[in-house]
Scaffold this active site. Sequence first.
Site, PDB file in Angstrom:
ATOM      1  N   HIS A 287     -38.000 -68.367  24.845  1.00 48.05           N
ATOM      2  CA  HIS A 287     -36.766 -68.086  24.085  1.00 48.05           C
ATOM      3  C   HIS A 287     -36.536 -69.285  23.155  1.00 48.05           C
ATOM      4  CE1 HIS A 287     -33.023 -66.285  23.107  1.00 48.05           C
ATOM      5  NE2 HIS A 287     -32.323 -66.500  24.194  1.00 48.05           N
ATOM      6  N   HIS A 338     -42.210 -61.081  18.729  1.00 47.82           N
ATOM      7  CA  HIS A 338     -40.786 -60.853  18.986  1.00 47.82           C
ATOM      8  C   HIS A 338     -40.588 -59.514  19.690  1.00 47.82           C
ATOM      9  CE1 HIS A 338     -36.490 -60.326  18.352  1.00 47.82           C
ATOM     10  NE2 HIS A 338     -36.490 -61.648  18.426  1.00 47.82           N
ATOM     11  N   ASP A 397     -38.685 -69.371  15.203  1.00 45.40           N
ATOM     12  CA  ASP A 397     -39.051 -70.688  15.721  1.00 45.40           C
ATOM     13  C   ASP A 397     -40.293 -71.283  15.076  1.00 45.40           C
ATOM     14  OD1 ASP A 397     -36.934 -70.963  17.543  1.00 45.40           O
ATOM     15  OD2 ASP A 397     -37.896 -69.517  18.863  1.00 45.40           O
TER      16      ASP A 397
END
Length: 461
Positions: A287, A338, A397
């Site tokens: 995460h 994702h 990210d």
Amino acid sequence: MVPSESAAASRTSSIQRDIQFLCDEFRKYNHINPANYERYGVKRGLRNQDGTGVVAGLTQVCNVHGYVMDEGEKAPVDGVLTYRGVNVADLIEGCVRDDRFGFEEAIWLLLFGRLPNRQQLEAFMEILAAQRDLPPYFLEDMLLKVPSRNLMNMLARSVLELYAYDPNPDANGFEDLMRQSISLIARMPVIMVAAYQVKRRAFDKESMYVHDPRSDYSIAENILHSLRPDKQFTHEEARLLDMCLVLHAEHGGGNNSAFASRVVSSSGSDTYSAIAAAVGSLKGPRHGGANAKVMEMLGYIEEGVQNPDSDTEIRDFLVKLIRGEEGDRSGLIYGMGHAVYTKSDPRAVILKKNALKMAAGTPIEREFQILDAVERLTPGVFDEEKGGNKFICANVDLYSGLVYKMLHIPAEMNTPIFATARTPGWCAHRIEEVLYGGRIIRPAYKSLTRDQKYLSMEERP
Ligand code: COA
């Protein structure tokens, strides 16, 4: 060895022996065959067979759109993220056009459902500034006395500790939820920087700087102001950090940390427990912790690849990463993939564009190019190594850590910045869960236990 050292060493080895004994005991009787998940139709990870998420609730806070269903199959589309129906790309564009900081207005939008007008925004900035101070001696008593190497751990503990300073911490009435939410949103950036300074002093043996936030600064400006020893930053730097905060502010009720806060909230527990649980969830490398992992992975690639301009070499390294033969050996290529997005994550698209602008002509451009290669080459590697029908694209990210590096923000703050930015989203979900959820979240687990007879102590082998 001096006597106390030898006593400590012998205690450590005796603990290791004990743990080994307990682990061996566990292994004798515990194993779940992965085939059973399919056999019993378990929605592993709360995902349906086709990879879509199990619908677990209703929300008005946010929508994450990443695919369309075409004749029963997932068809990839460019991702769209909307906060309360407003496209985040438009929110960012509006702020860029007017050269305005956007995080505070994103918070307002997420909490209340409409974009704030000028007066509302100004009033909100004042409300946040008035709530920012930490309780007296909080830094000394709560952070300095028991420092931790991990800032997310210090954040989660601080959130829990704030419970003790709240005269009515268990109150779950709407006004209390709002009071506690605003206080946490306002204080999180201050706690984050304080935790970093404490960690520097306690573990890195560096000086600690405690600069009070300024009431005339936005949250992004205050983070840079309080982080840097000389308090100096440029407007462009603060605007870029602000953009990162806006992009990380929320991501739907099903995202792991928002769902964690909803699970805890649904039991009737308090705000501090719910938000601390969300911080704990976000810390995980699958995460929010992925942004720090991307930078670590970048280091492994730079070390392991002779010519970073060679797609072939990067590709070979990615194969090793996915096979768990390189990097942290988890088999994951961080910053890629994702649960919802297929073709693109709109946050990654925006961050990449801005990272490229800022990196151009600097030594960081080379690192940017490596991440760009990771983005281009991973889908092919993933296809060959894993097969299946999962679409894999860069997520937020992949580039955020590099942006923070360009802002001279230390890597250990990457995930805490994410937590600071995401606090409004968690609070909006908690409020929704408490006001409208109305059921304790309690899914089922198929039990695989076999009956065993109770044996008295004398009968046990
Ligand atoms: N690198 C390597 N393997 C990956 C992967 C990645 N980035 N993303 C997914 N996979 C693998 C999974 O490990 C799984 O493999 P398995 O069947 O052998 O166990 C398979 O692909 C199916 O994955 P799935 O469970 O459908 O993915 P998900 O939707 O649960 O995963 C993430 C979403 C984000 C957790 C996942 O893509 C991931 O771990 N990415 C890397 C971490 C990251 O960047 N997280 C930030 C998210 S914003």
